[in-house]
Design an enzyme around this catalytic site. Structure first.
Site, mmCIF file in Angstrom:
data_model
loop_
_atom_site.group_PDB
_atom_site.id
_atom_site.type_symbol
_atom_site.label_atom_id
_atom_site.label_comp_id
_atom_site.label_asym_id
_atom_site.label_seq_id
_atom_site.Cartn_x
_atom_site.Cartn_y
_atom_site.Cartn_z
ATOM 1 N N HIS A 120 0.830 -1.214 0.000
ATOM 2 C CA HIS A 120 0.000 0.000 0.000
ATOM 3 C C HIS A 120 0.864 1.264 0.000
ATOM 4 C CE1 HIS A 120 0.848 0.930 4.244
ATOM 5 N NE2 HIS A 120 0.602 -0.349 4.539
ATOM 6 N N CYS A 162 3.433 -4.644 6.665
ATOM 7 C CA CYS A 162 3.041 -4.414 5.279
ATOM 8 C C CYS A 162 4.244 -4.009 4.435
ATOM 9 C CB CYS A 162 1.982 -3.312 5.205
ATOM 10 S SG CYS A 162 0.354 -3.836 5.802
#
Length: 420
Positions: free
Chosen positions: A327, A345
């Site tokens: 992301h 992440c």
């Protein structure tokens, strides 16, 4: 007895059959090929199924065809229902009898074709037809195939979800034989029993590009176990696009993206810091979300602690159910390409995240290498199926003689926690 003349006769028969067509028998004992007919096998064999009009066979009972005397033998038997499903069977070495080795379907119409020969080698044929009774008062096993129909990346497994647990290996084999996956181009593939109620199917390597994959069931009416019969299932067709693989190297802090094995981009990234290291291994894109609110409390980080966060996140590509995404992370741009500072992440700049979001699709592959994190779970936290090598994968099939019990699937995280 002199066998030589009969051998010559049989050879000449074969030649005349070829010339006259498969529907004609070309030789007889009188030497006139046009007067010959196969002998009537009706009186030579016995049949355990129904023979009277209106009678129906019990699908719980096996079928048997046998020679009544020692003067002839059975050479071949096929049993097929009206949908094209064949019943497996075994023919005795001496041709004296044949019996089914797989269950009949309930409420089905069968045609049995029996080929025989007498003691002189003359062929005979008999065709038998019958119906089976309905499976009254029986439980039906329903199968749902996934994902939804559409186009996916080459890493997308096929999933079969069952509405009843199947623990017994023999029953699993019946179910697995009835669950078919066909692809064009054709590839070698296999089912893996993830749990008593879930199977995954994947090829040995990733699916071919621009392939058509169809999953379907032939279990309808098939007996699986006591009081359990197969039901009809909706078939599934998916297609694949280009082969898109993104390799995130936690040591070099770079993600290299390949399309059909050719590099198309390299992106500076940051992955999980110590204590929150990103999982190593192959993951499959599960979903794409333009906006996600990511909160540390969903992954067990106490609110107000030094690691807590509550952030709006854009261009989020999900790869695990436990909250791992690729992301946009504009707050860590200074570390991207240099250090790992995330909570698990893979972060990148907003422009790079938008490019990645627009480029990948569900079923595409994201592989993390050189991380200090644990290995990606094979099942239960997304699609980690490709982390199981092919030899081990084959042992998860109930049709592999040397197989072992498949590990139970971990429950997917219901609250869909998120990390950054």
């Amino acid at each position: 007895m002199n066998h030589t003349p009969r051998t010559r006769t049989v050879v000449s028969c074969i030649l005349l059959v070829t010339a006259l067509g498969a529907g004609a028998t070309a030789c007889g004992s009188d030497g006139n090929p046009l007067s010959a007919r196969p002998y009537d096998a009706a009186d030579e064999i016995s049949f355990s199924g129904p023979t009277g009009a209106g009678e129906q066979a019990d699908p719980d009972k096996p079928l048997e065809v046998a020679v009544k005397s020692g003067d002839g033998r059975i050479t071949d038997v096929t049993a097929q229902d009206s949908t094209g499903r064949f019943v497996a069977g075994e023919l005795a070495a001496d041709g004296s009898r044949w019996h089914t080795t797989s269950p009949l379907a309930a409420n089905a119409h069968y045609t049995v074709r029996v080929s025989t020969e007498d003691q002189d080698g003359a062929p005979g044929r008999r065709v038998l037809t019958f119906d089976t009774t309905r499976a009254k008062g029986k439980t039906r096993l329903n199968v749902t195939f996934g994902p939804d129909a559409g186009e996916y990346g080459v890493g997308q497994p096929i999933v079969a979800e069952l509405d009843h647990e199947i623990k017994d290996k023999a029953q699993r084999a019946v179910v697995e034989r009835g669950l078919r996956v066909d692809s064009s181009p054709a590839v070698q593939g296999s089912w893996y029993w993830v749990s008593d109620k879930e199977l995954h199917y994947r090829p040995r390597e990733y699916w071919p590009v621009h392939a058509t994959v169809r999953a379907h069931s032939s279990l309808d009416g098939i007996k699986i176990g006591d009081h359990l019969w197969g039901s009809n299932a909706r078939p599934l067709t998916i297609t694949t696009g280009d082969k898109l693989v993104a390799v995130a190297d936690a040591a070099t802090h770079r993600m290299t993206v390949y399309r059909n094995d050719a590099q198309i981009n390299q992106i500076p990234i940051t992955t999980g810091k110590p204590g929150f290291a990103t999982r190593n291994g192959v993951k499959v894109v599960l979903a794409k979300q333009y906006f996600v609110r990511m909160r540390s409390t969903t992954v067990g980080i106490a609110e107000g602690s030094s690691d807590s966060y509550d952030l709006p996140v854009f261009y989020a590509t999900r790869v695990t159910w436990s909250g791992e995404y690729v992301h946009a992370a504009p707050w860590s741009v200074g570390s991207q390409g240099y250090a790992n500072v995330s909570h698990g992440c893979t972060g990148m700049s907003t422009s790079n995240a938008k490019w990645f979001f627009d480029t990948v699709h569900e079923g595409d592959v994201v592989q993390v290498v050189n991380s200090q994190g644990a290995a990606m779970e094979p099942f239960g936290n997304g699609f980690g199926d490709w982390n199981v090598d092919w030899a081990k994968w084959r042992t998860g099939s109930a049709l592999t003689d040397t197989g072992e019990d498949a590990p139970a699937s971990q429950d997917a995280v219901r609250l869909r926690p998120t990390t950054v």
